[in-house]
Write an enzyme that holds these catalytic residues in place. Structure first.
Site, PDB file in Angstrom:
ATOM      1  N   TRP A   1       0.831  -1.210   0.000  1.00 35.83           N
ATOM      2  CA  TRP A   1       0.000   0.000   0.000  1.00 35.83           C
ATOM      3  C   TRP A   1       0.861   1.254   0.000  1.00 35.83           C
ATOM      4  CZ3 TRP A   1      -4.279  -1.231  -1.901  1.00 35.83           C
ATOM      5  CH2 TRP A   1      -4.941  -2.408  -1.548  1.00 35.83           C
TER       6      TRP A   1
ATOM      7  N   ASP B   1      -1.612   6.860   6.084  1.00 38.39           N
ATOM      8  CA  ASP B   1      -2.648   5.905   5.704  1.00 38.39           C
ATOM      9  C   ASP B   1      -2.893   5.025   6.928  1.00 38.39           C
ATOM     10  OD1 ASP B   1      -4.204   3.840   4.767  1.00 38.39           O
ATOM     11  OD2 ASP B   1      -2.929   3.361   3.046  1.00 38.39           O
TER      12      ASP B   1
ATOM     13  N   LYS C   1     -11.904  -1.741   6.910  1.00 37.90           N
ATOM     14  CA  LYS C   1     -11.013  -2.525   7.759  1.00 37.90           C
ATOM     15  C   LYS C   1     -11.514  -2.494   9.200  1.00 37.90           C
ATOM     16  CE  LYS C   1      -8.607  -3.118   4.110  1.00 37.90           C
ATOM     17  NZ  LYS C   1      -7.476  -2.360   3.620  1.00 37.90           N
TER      18      LYS C   1
HETATM   19  C1  LIG Z   1      -6.953  -1.948   2.258  1.00 37.35           C
HETATM   20  C2  LIG Z   1      -5.942  -0.886   2.287  1.00 37.35           C
HETATM   21  C3  LIG Z   1      -5.859   0.095   1.291  1.00 37.35           C
HETATM   22  C4  LIG Z   1      -6.777   0.096   0.093  1.00 37.35           C
HETATM   23  O1  LIG Z   1      -7.991   0.578   0.454  1.00 37.35           O
HETATM   24  P1  LIG Z   1      -9.178   0.824  -0.580  1.00 37.35           P
HETATM   25  O2  LIG Z   1     -10.216   1.388   0.323  1.00 37.35           O
HETATM   26  O3  LIG Z   1      -9.522  -0.511  -1.165  1.00 37.35           O
HETATM   27  O4  LIG Z   1      -8.715   1.769  -1.601  1.00 37.35           O
HETATM   28  C5  LIG Z   1      -4.929   1.092   1.417  1.00 37.35           C
HETATM   29  N1  LIG Z   1      -4.081   1.127   2.459  1.00 37.35           N
HETATM   30  C6  LIG Z   1      -4.116   0.197   3.432  1.00 37.35           C
HETATM   31  C7  LIG Z   1      -3.156   0.281   4.565  1.00 37.35           C
HETATM   32  C8  LIG Z   1      -5.048  -0.833   3.381  1.00 37.35           C
HETATM   33  O5  LIG Z   1      -5.080  -1.757   4.359  1.00 37.35           O
END
Ligand SMILES: *Cc1c(COP(=O)(O)O)cnc(C)c1O
Length: 363
Positions: free
Chosen positions: A104, A174, A198
């Site tokens: 990511w 993030d 998540k």
């Molecule tokens: C799942 C995830 C993403 C992607 O998220 P989307 O909502 O599918 O774009 C980005 N960063 C992290 C750390 C993730 O766990």
């Protein structure tokens, strides 16, 4: 597999939600608070939904002790759209730093390269991202528009123990897979963002929290209106039709977190859950954790037997026992247990008991 009950779902995302929240939503499905309709059917401009989104916002603000100089946005496009929105909204000098700690973080970096001079300041690629690299403060150009980190690495199971020192450069994190899992100080960050699926709700909502002085009205490149934080802030996240049902569900999860005792309680519980699994892994002669030391994630815990055939056999046996979605990501292999807020300690006990029995049967 057919189950007539709810199973323990260890998926990395979309992931388990609190059963109380699902039941409450079930009860309100056909007729939300005597409105005569479902939240899915109502206008996002009506007073009912306005109350839903403003309650969600104020509940989240209470949970994280949000200072008044931060803005909460409920957006669409997942964390992935923010990989592009971040450089577009924050570019001034058009230089930014990225720490590469996994898939990511890399995707965010590659998206950054489309819009500005994105520079790698540290990476843990040399050991398949099994640790968090230290970031030398001197490697952070004070003209960077921001430093981007992926705070919890969902696939590799690592999390920052200590945040990098960035000087005057805003830290952008993030937090998709660790948002609201424990106490944190929002004032250490310029921007925090998280896809809801998540830890805080269903897929379709992305929470973005931005320090207000970073919201620019004059952007340095043409930017689609829907990606502009200034327009979204002005419209209170209602620039266009929002993911209304998702926001309603996130609001319920926020209320649940408050009722459970807030982030202090979440952090304590998540600590206990992760410790239970790590303690088992550290004494096991069959299973081992792929991450060592202080950068272990409490949300996503990858582990292996070191034998692909045994890994597969374990996964089948776990599935049959109602311990679902434990297959690791292909880039790490083996297994991964995601222990988000809604995973109960009973679920983790059931997992450890099953692993212990499997180990005894294979000695
Ligand atoms: C799942 C995830 C993403 C992607 O998220 P989307 O909502 O599918 O774009 C980005 N960063 C992290 C750390 C993730 O766990």
């Amino acid at each position: 597999m057919n189950f007539d009950r709810r199973i323990y779902n260890f998926s990395a995302g979309p992931a388990v939600l609190p059963e109380e929240v699902l039941r409450e939503a079930q009860g309100e499905m056909l007729n939300y608070r005597a409105s005569g309709m479902s939240v899915m059917e109502m206008s996002h401009r009506g007073s009912c939904f306005e109350e839903i989104i403003s309650e969600a916002r104020s509940s989240l603000a209470r949970i994280i002790n949000l200072p008044s100089n931060y803005e909460i946005l409920f957006l669409q496009g997942g964390a992935t759209l923010q990989f592009a929105a971040i450089p577009l909204n924050l570019a001034r000098s058009k230089k930014a730093g990225y720490v590469l700690t996994g898939m990511w973080a890399n995707k965010a970096y590659k998206e950054g390269l489309l819009f500005l001079d994105a520079r790698v300041v540290a990476s843990s690629e040399d050991e398949n991202y099994s640790y968090i690299p230290s970031v030398d403060e001197k490697s952070i150009d004070q003209e960077f528009d921001y430093l981007h980190i992926c705070e919890n690495n969902t696939i590799y199971g690592t999390k920052y123990d200590v945040l990098p020192k960035t000087g005057v450069v805003p830290l952008v994190a993030d937090m998709s897979s660790c948002f609201l899992s424990e106490e944190f100080d929002i004032s250490s960050y310029g921007v925090v963002y998280a896809g809801a699926q998540k830890n805080i709700g269903p897929a379709g909502v992305t929470v973005v929290i931005v320090r207000k002085d970073l919201i620019q009205a004059e952007l340095s490149a043409p930017t689609p209106s829907l990606m502009r934080w200034d327009l979204q802030a002005e419209a209170h996240s209602l620039y266009n039709t929002p993911p209304a049902y998702g926001i309603y569900m996130c609001g319920k999860v926020f209320k649940w977190i408050e009722q459970e005792g807030g982030l202090a309680a979440m952090g304590k519980r998540n600590h206990e859950k992760a410790q239970l699994l790590y303690d088992f892994l550290d004494q096991s002669k069959l299973f081992s954790a792929t991450v060592k030391g202080s950068c272990r994630s409490r949300m996503n815990i990858p582990f292996v037997t070191g034998n692909d055939v045994l890994d597969k056999e374990f996964l089948v046996s776990a599935d049959e026992a109602g311990l679902a979605n434990l297959k690791g990501h292909r880039s790490v292999g083996g297994m991964r247990a995601s222990l988000y807020n809604a995973m109960t300690i009973d679920g983790v006990r059931a997992l450890v008991t099953h692993m212990d029995a499997f180990e005894r049967a294979h000695r």
